[in-house]
Design an enzyme around this catalytic site. Sequence first.
Site, PDB file in Angstrom:
ATOM      1  N   HIS A 189       0.748   0.759 -13.190  1.00 19.24           N
ATOM      2  CA  HIS A 189       1.499  -0.435 -13.616  1.00 19.24           C
ATOM      3  C   HIS A 189       2.995  -0.085 -13.677  1.00 19.24           C
ATOM      4  O   HIS A 189       3.358   0.959 -14.214  1.00 19.24           O
ATOM      5  CB  HIS A 189       0.999  -0.897 -14.988  1.00 19.24           C
TER       6      HIS A 189
ATOM      7  N   GLY B 168       0.781  -1.240   0.000  1.00 17.03           N
ATOM      8  CA  GLY B 168       0.000   0.000   0.000  1.00 17.03           C
ATOM      9  C   GLY B 168       0.809   1.284   0.000  1.00 17.03           C
ATOM     10  O   GLY B 168       0.327   2.315   0.471  1.00 17.03           O
ATOM     11  N   SER B 169       2.004   1.254  -0.573  1.00 22.79           N
ATOM     12  CA  SER B 169       2.784   2.504  -0.585  1.00 22.79           C
ATOM     13  C   SER B 169       2.145   3.534  -1.529  1.00 22.79           C
ATOM     14  O   SER B 169       2.207   4.738  -1.275  1.00 22.79           O
ATOM     15  CB  SER B 169       4.251   2.246  -0.938  1.00 22.79           C
TER      16      SER B 169
HETATM   17  C1  GRF Z   1       3.351  -1.247  -7.511  1.00 20.67           C
HETATM   18  O1  GRF Z   1       4.580  -1.599  -8.082  1.00 20.67           O
HETATM   19  C2  GRF Z   1       2.332  -0.999  -8.580  1.00 20.67           C
HETATM   20  O2  GRF Z   1       2.885  -0.468  -9.753  1.00 20.67           O
HETATM   21  C3  GRF Z   1       1.791  -2.378  -8.854  1.00 20.67           C
HETATM   22  O3  GRF Z   1       1.760  -3.001  -7.589  1.00 20.67           O
HETATM   23  C4  GRF Z   1       2.725  -2.403  -6.735  1.00 20.67           C
HETATM   24  C5  GRF Z   1       1.983  -1.934  -5.527  1.00 20.67           C
HETATM   25  O4  GRF Z   1       2.840  -1.424  -4.542  1.00 20.67           O
HETATM   26  N1  GRF Z   1       0.504  -2.319  -9.491  1.00 20.67           N
HETATM   27  P1  GRF Z   1       2.215  -0.751  -3.253  1.00 20.67           P
HETATM   28  O5  GRF Z   1       1.308  -1.802  -2.615  1.00 20.67           O
HETATM   29  O6  GRF Z   1       1.448   0.455  -3.678  1.00 20.67           O
HETATM   30  O7  GRF Z   1       3.371  -0.418  -2.365  1.00 20.67           O
END
Ligand code: GRF
Length: 215
Positions: free
Chosen positions: A109, A12-13
């Site tokens: 993505h 969830g960053s």
């Molecule tokens: C990110 O690399 C995003 O591009 C992909 O999933 C990952 C999610 O990371 N769809 P986070 O959970 O938001 O840290």
Amino acid sequence: MLKLGVLASGRGSNFQSIIDSIKTGYLPASVEVLITDNPDAYAIERAKNNNIPYLIMQPKEYSSRDEYYRKIAEELKSRSVELVILAGFMRVVKKPLIDAYPMRIMNIHPALLPSFPGLHGQAQAVQYGVKISGCTVHFVDEGVDTGPVIIQAAVPVYHDDTEETLSERILKQEHRIFPYAIKLFAEGRLEVQGRIVHIKDSDREDSLIINPPLE
Ligand code: GRF
């Protein structure tokens, strides 16, 4: 204020970058609900820390995938969510949700689409040997990472990069372009015509990345 619903499966960053952008006043929006398919998602902690309601909804609890996405759409509509944010939601969204929110679902993505769709976009880029990769925010249609592109950021890929090092470089840009894409939507500046997203009143900059740089 634009009402957001966030779907996330993990760390969830990106969710956090949206929360932070709202807090600073950069993003005129509110997160009405977090929906996760993973009871262990760290995104849940982020929701709790910020008093954002959350729901754990797992596909196995529903009779079919369509039913699952119908229920998600219902939850979002019941909270008057206007824009749905896929922030690391590790599933292909099905028709009932897409039909409920046409061109109202955004995904991030970690590659320059249409290159390297699907899982592990960063590892695919490293293995392919491209010299530039990046990230893409796009509207979601029924395909896998195929919807109209809203914004992209490019980063260099070095010969000694691993999936991890490239992911880290890309993630920094994800945290910049995702809130910006949502802001553009909130300001009514995105107009979709077929595959093309027109961005009203956007600046032009002939910026350039060449990797390796010319000497
Ligand atoms: C990110 O690399 C995003 O591009 C992909 O999933 C990952 C999610 O990371 N769809 P986070 O959970 O938001 O840290």
